[in-house]
Write an enzyme that holds these catalytic residues in place. Structure first.
Site, PDB file in Angstrom:
ATOM      1  N   HIS A  86       1.033  -1.358   0.146  1.00 56.24           N
ATOM      2  CA  HIS A  86      -0.065   0.223  -0.191  1.00 56.24           C
ATOM      3  C   HIS A  86       0.670   1.247  -0.200  1.00 56.24           C
ATOM      4  CE1 HIS A  86       0.762  -0.762   4.416  1.00 56.24           C
ATOM      5  NE2 HIS A  86       1.256   0.302   4.457  1.00 56.24           N
TER       6      HIS A  86
HETATM    7  C1  T46 Z   1       2.478  -0.143   7.544  1.00 59.20           C
HETATM    8  C2  T46 Z   1       3.392  -1.232   7.653  1.00 59.20           C
HETATM    9  C3  T46 Z   1       4.889  -0.646   7.774  1.00 59.20           C
HETATM   10  C4  T46 Z   1      -4.963   0.451  13.630  1.00 59.20           C
HETATM   11  O1  T46 Z   1      -6.273  -0.103  13.814  1.00 59.20           O
HETATM   12  N1  T46 Z   1      -4.505   1.347  13.861  1.00 59.20           N
HETATM   13  C5  T46 Z   1      -3.168   1.264  13.804  1.00 59.20           C
HETATM   14  O2  T46 Z   1      -2.720   2.510  13.902  1.00 59.20           O
HETATM   15  C6  T46 Z   1      -2.456   0.601  12.422  1.00 59.20           C
HETATM   16  C7  T46 Z   1      -1.043   0.606  11.700  1.00 59.20           C
HETATM   17  C8  T46 Z   1      -3.134  -0.740  12.168  1.00 59.20           C
HETATM   18  N2  T46 Z   1      -4.558  -0.703  12.503  1.00 59.20           N
HETATM   19  C9  T46 Z   1      -5.500  -1.972  12.507  1.00 59.20           C
HETATM   20  C10 T46 Z   1      -6.068  -1.638  10.748  1.00 59.20           C
HETATM   21  C11 T46 Z   1      -6.143  -3.401  10.922  1.00 59.20           C
HETATM   22  O3  T46 Z   1      -7.526  -3.686  11.179  1.00 59.20           O
HETATM   23  O4  T46 Z   1      -4.682  -2.523  12.928  1.00 59.20           O
HETATM   24  C12 T46 Z   1      -5.006  -3.803  11.367  1.00 59.20           C
HETATM   25  C13 T46 Z   1      -4.002  -4.472  10.275  1.00 59.20           C
HETATM   26  O5  T46 Z   1      -2.806  -3.620   9.853  1.00 59.20           O
HETATM   27  P1  T46 Z   1      -2.601  -3.238   8.465  1.00 59.20           P
HETATM   28  O6  T46 Z   1      -3.412  -4.229   7.833  1.00 59.20           O
HETATM   29  O7  T46 Z   1      -2.849  -1.925   8.224  1.00 59.20           O
HETATM   30  O8  T46 Z   1      -1.131  -3.423   8.617  1.00 59.20           O
HETATM   31  P2  T46 Z   1       0.450  -3.745   7.831  1.00 59.20           P
HETATM   32  O9  T46 Z   1       0.971  -4.607   8.900  1.00 59.20           O
HETATM   33  O10 T46 Z   1       0.083  -4.216   6.197  1.00 59.20           O
HETATM   34  O11 T46 Z   1       0.740  -2.169   7.873  1.00 59.20           O
HETATM   35  C14 T46 Z   1       1.398  -1.130   9.042  1.00 59.20           C
HETATM   36  C15 T46 Z   1       1.102  -0.235   8.114  1.00 59.20           C
HETATM   37  O12 T46 Z   1      -0.638   0.149   8.499  1.00 59.20           O
HETATM   38  C16 T46 Z   1       0.919   0.691   7.663  1.00 59.20           C
HETATM   39  O13 T46 Z   1       0.846   1.877   7.628  1.00 59.20           O
HETATM   40  O14 T46 Z   1       2.919   1.134   6.619  1.00 59.20           O
HETATM   41  O15 T46 Z   1       2.497  -1.930   8.824  1.00 59.20           O
END
Ligand code: T46
Length: 135
Positions: free
Chosen positions: A49
């Site tokens: 993303h």
């Molecule tokens: C990135 C990489 C390095 C929240 O509720 N609050 C938060 O601050 C974050 C980061 C996530 N979430 C929730 C949203 C989803 O339900 O946690 C779940 C997993 O998040 P995501 O699918 O975005 O996870 P990654 O590991 O793909 O991405 C994260 C960050 O979201 C992103 O900004 O750069 O880590």
């Protein structure tokens, strides 16, 4: 975007364990949020993303991984591991892919904005469209 990866220093002090220190004054944006990814699953690539407005700096506290950053004009691939004491900056409108996680990899991420699902660009096609609009 080769040669243009910006970094932020993390100071590491070995005492009884390892003390890891980031001075926010060294981060080139105001830090509004911090989150950790602990014990990342080595089988599961993450990221895929970009953010419309959020900027981040990613530090590896333990283990290691490969990060690909893409600003729409070019890509850079780098290895970030716990031997690097400098975190990697992901500017806004930069596509990120994270893979090749070593077992037990743990990251600290400092972000410039509160969490907002609307800030995420989730497809590469949309990302390219929005980077073109920026010019
Ligand atoms: C990135 C990489 C390095 C929240 O509720 N609050 C938060 O601050 C974050 C980061 C996530 N979430 C929730 C949203 C989803 O339900 O946690 C779940 C997993 O998040 P995501 O699918 O975005 O996870 P990654 O590991 O793909 O991405 C994260 C960050 O979201 C992103 O900004 O750069 O880590």
């Amino acid at each position: 975007m080769k040669g243009r990866v910006e970094r932020v220093k993390m100071q590491k002090i070995s005492d009884d364990g390892l003390l890891c220190i980031v001075e926010f004054s060294k981060v080139p944006f105001e830090v509004k949020r911090a989150y950790c990814i602990l014990e990342a699953d080595p089988e599961l690539p993450r990221g895929y993303h970009a953010h419309r407005l959020t900027e981040q700096v990613i530090f590896c506290l333990k283990g290691g991984l490969r990060i690909t950053l893409d600003n729409g004009k070019g890509k850079v691939k780098l290895v970030l591991n716990d031997k690097n004491s400098r975190g990697v900056i992901q500017r806004k409108l930069t596509w990120i892919e994270m893979d090749r996680f070593q077992p037990g990899t743990s990251l600290l991420v400092l972000a410039s904005r509160d969490y907002d699902p609307g800030d995420y660009i989730r497809t590469y096609h949309q990302f390219i469209k929005e980077t073109k609009k920026r010019i």
